[in-house]
Design a protein around this motif. Structure first.
Motif, PDB file in Angstrom:
ATOM      1  N   LEU A  23      46.439  60.033 -10.636  1.00  0.00           N
ATOM      2  CA  LEU A  23      45.930  60.771  -9.481  1.00  0.00           C
ATOM      3  C   LEU A  23      44.627  60.163  -8.975  1.00  0.00           C
ATOM      4  O   LEU A  23      44.413  60.043  -7.763  1.00  0.00           O
ATOM      5  N   LYS A  24      43.761  59.791  -9.898  1.00  0.00           N
ATOM      6  CA  LYS A  24      42.485  59.182  -9.508  1.00  0.00           C
ATOM      7  C   LYS A  24      42.733  57.842  -8.816  1.00  0.00           C
ATOM      8  O   LYS A  24      42.122  57.549  -7.788  1.00  0.00           O
ATOM      9  N   ALA A  25      43.661  57.049  -9.359  1.00  0.00           N
ATOM     10  CA  ALA A  25      43.997  55.763  -8.747  1.00  0.00           C
ATOM     11  C   ALA A  25      44.609  55.963  -7.363  1.00  0.00           C
ATOM     12  O   ALA A  25      44.304  55.232  -6.414  1.00  0.00           O
ATOM     13  N   SER A  26      45.465  56.967  -7.240  1.00  0.00           N
ATOM     14  CA  SER A  26      46.078  57.276  -5.949  1.00  0.00           C
ATOM     15  C   SER A  26      45.033  57.705  -4.926  1.00  0.00           C
ATOM     16  O   SER A  26      45.073  57.296  -3.758  1.00  0.00           O
ATOM     17  N   SER A  27      44.086  58.500  -5.358  1.00  0.00           N
ATOM     18  CA  SER A  27      43.007  58.936  -4.479  1.00  0.00           C
ATOM     19  C   SER A  27      42.170  57.747  -4.015  1.00  0.00           C
ATOM     20  O   SER A  27      41.817  57.647  -2.829  1.00  0.00           O
ATOM     21  N   ASN A  28      41.879  56.840  -4.930  1.00  0.00           N
ATOM     22  CA  ASN A  28      41.123  55.635  -4.572  1.00  0.00           C
ATOM     23  C   ASN A  28      41.907  54.797  -3.556  1.00  0.00           C
ATOM     24  O   ASN A  28      41.335  54.252  -2.615  1.00  0.00           O
ATOM     25  N   MET A  29      43.216  54.679  -3.758  1.00  0.00           N
ATOM     26  CA  MET A  29      44.054  53.913  -2.841  1.00  0.00           C
ATOM     27  C   MET A  29      44.074  54.562  -1.455  1.00  0.00           C
ATOM     28  O   MET A  29      44.036  53.868  -0.436  1.00  0.00           O
ATOM     29  N   ASN A  30      44.118  55.883  -1.409  1.00  0.00           N
ATOM     30  CA  ASN A  30      44.074  56.587  -0.132  1.00  0.00           C
ATOM     31  C   ASN A  30      42.762  56.318   0.605  1.00  0.00           C
ATOM     32  O   ASN A  30      42.752  56.066   1.812  1.00  0.00           O
ATOM     33  N   ARG A  31      41.660  56.381  -0.129  1.00  0.00           N
ATOM     34  CA  ARG A  31      40.359  56.101   0.488  1.00  0.00           C
ATOM     35  C   ARG A  31      40.276  54.661   0.989  1.00  0.00           C
ATOM     36  O   ARG A  31      39.763  54.390   2.073  1.00  0.00           O
ATOM     37  N   LEU A  32      40.804  53.728   0.197  1.00  0.00           N
ATOM     38  CA  LEU A  32      40.782  52.325   0.585  1.00  0.00           C
ATOM     39  C   LEU A  32      41.631  52.092   1.836  1.00  0.00           C
ATOM     40  O   LEU A  32      41.189  51.417   2.767  1.00  0.00           O
ATOM     41  N   SER A  33      42.818  52.661   1.879  1.00  0.00           N
ATOM     42  CA  SER A  33      43.671  52.464   3.057  1.00  0.00           C
ATOM     43  C   SER A  33      43.036  53.096   4.290  1.00  0.00           C
ATOM     44  O   SER A  33      43.101  52.527   5.387  1.00  0.00           O
ATOM     45  N   THR A  34      42.395  54.243   4.139  1.00  0.00           N
ATOM     46  CA  THR A  34      41.703  54.871   5.269  1.00  0.00           C
ATOM     47  C   THR A  34      40.566  53.982   5.763  1.00  0.00           C
ATOM     48  O   THR A  34      40.395  53.793   6.967  1.00  0.00           O
ATOM     49  N   ALA A  35      39.804  53.427   4.833  1.00  0.00           N
ATOM     50  CA  ALA A  35      38.694  52.548   5.213  1.00  0.00           C
ATOM     51  C   ALA A  35      39.206  51.296   5.919  1.00  0.00           C
ATOM     52  O   ALA A  35      38.642  50.874   6.938  1.00  0.00           O
ATOM     53  N   LEU A  36      40.286  50.712   5.415  1.00  0.00           N
ATOM     54  CA  LEU A  36      40.831  49.510   6.042  1.00  0.00           C
ATOM     55  C   LEU A  36      41.372  49.802   7.439  1.00  0.00           C
ATOM     56  O   LEU A  36      41.187  49.005   8.362  1.00  0.00           O
ATOM     57  N   LEU A  37      42.044  50.932   7.589  1.00  0.00           N
ATOM     58  CA  LEU A  37      42.534  51.314   8.919  1.00  0.00           C
ATOM     59  C   LEU A  37      41.377  51.559   9.881  1.00  0.00           C
ATOM     60  O   LEU A  37      41.436  51.179  11.050  1.00  0.00           O
ATOM     61  N   TRP A  38      40.325  52.165   9.388  1.00  0.00           N
ATOM     62  CA  TRP A  38      39.151  52.424  10.218  1.00  0.00           C
ATOM     63  C   TRP A  38      38.505  51.111  10.649  1.00  0.00           C
ATOM     64  O   TRP A  38      38.115  50.948  11.801  1.00  0.00           O
ATOM     65  N   LEU A  39      38.396  50.172   9.725  1.00  0.00           N
ATOM     66  CA  LEU A  39      37.788  48.889  10.041  1.00  0.00           C
ATOM     67  C   LEU A  39      38.650  48.053  10.991  1.00  0.00           C
ATOM     68  O   LEU A  39      38.133  47.256  11.776  1.00  0.00           O
ATOM     69  N   ALA A  40      39.964  48.233  10.914  1.00  0.00           N
ATOM     70  CA  ALA A  40      40.877  47.425  11.719  1.00  0.00           C
ATOM     71  C   ALA A  40      41.004  47.912  13.159  1.00  0.00           C
ATOM     72  O   ALA A  40      41.452  47.158  14.024  1.00  0.00           O
ATOM     73  N   ARG A  41      40.628  49.140  13.433  1.00  0.00           N
ATOM     74  CA  ARG A  41      40.816  49.649  14.792  1.00  0.00           C
ATOM     75  C   ARG A  41      39.803  49.029  15.750  1.00  0.00           C
ATOM     76  O   ARG A  41      38.679  48.674  15.381  1.00  0.00           O
ATOM     77  N   ASP A  42      40.245  48.903  16.973  1.00  0.00           N
ATOM     78  CA  ASP A  42      39.361  48.380  18.022  1.00  0.00           C
ATOM     79  C   ASP A  42      38.414  49.471  18.482  1.00  0.00           C
ATOM     80  O   ASP A  42      38.837  50.582  18.779  1.00  0.00           O
ATOM     81  N   SER A  43      37.149  49.145  18.513  1.00  0.00           N
ATOM     82  CA  SER A  43      36.165  50.121  18.939  1.00  0.00           C
ATOM     83  C   SER A  43      34.962  49.397  19.518  1.00  0.00           C
ATOM     84  O   SER A  43      34.558  48.345  19.027  1.00  0.00           O
ATOM     85  N   GLU A  44      34.430  49.980  20.553  1.00  0.00           N
ATOM     86  CA  GLU A  44      33.214  49.441  21.160  1.00  0.00           C
ATOM     87  C   GLU A  44      31.975  49.871  20.378  1.00  0.00           C
ATOM     88  O   GLU A  44      30.919  49.275  20.494  1.00  0.00           O
ATOM     89  N   LYS A  45      32.109  50.936  19.608  1.00  0.00           N
ATOM     90  CA  LYS A  45      30.988  51.485  18.856  1.00  0.00           C
ATOM     91  C   LYS A  45      30.702  50.587  17.642  1.00  0.00           C
ATOM     92  O   LYS A  45      31.599  50.281  16.862  1.00  0.00           O
ATOM     93  N   PRO A  46      29.464  50.172  17.449  1.00  0.00           N
ATOM     94  CA  PRO A  46      29.148  49.321  16.293  1.00  0.00           C
ATOM     95  C   PRO A  46      29.247  50.107  14.971  1.00  0.00           C
ATOM     96  O   PRO A  46      29.083  51.322  14.944  1.00  0.00           O
TER      97      PRO A  46
END
Length: 76
Positions: free
Chosen positions: A33-56
């Motif tokens: 469960l802890k590993a799954s939670s970490n993976m969820n956070r990592l995928s969310t962070a990667l998706l956030w970083l990959a999106r196009d945004s004008e905001k720095p």
């Protein structure tokens, strides 16, 4: 590639197992469960970083020694 649905499925299955099991099996499921939670956070962070945004991206100073020590402790 879509990753959120498989991660959500894994999380739901692990939550069910955690509810039903006890003893050493429960400890194993809790680690998963802890590993799954970490993976969820990592995928969310990667998706956030990959999106196009004008905001720095907001940055802040981090004490690398403290950060690394916390990582080591959390993975022991």
């Amino acid at each position: 590639m879509k990753i959120r649905t498989p991660l959500a499925t894994i999380q739901a299955c692990l939550d069910t197992l955690d509810f039903k099991l006890s003893g050493s099996d429960k400890i194993t499921v809790q680690r998963a469960l802890k590993a799954s939670s970490n993976m969820n956070r990592l995928s969310t962070a990667l998706l956030w970083l990959a999106r196009d945004s004008e905001k720095p991206i907001e940055t802040k100073a981090v004490d690398l020694n403290t950060f690394c020590n916390q990582l080591v402790e959390s993975h022991q």
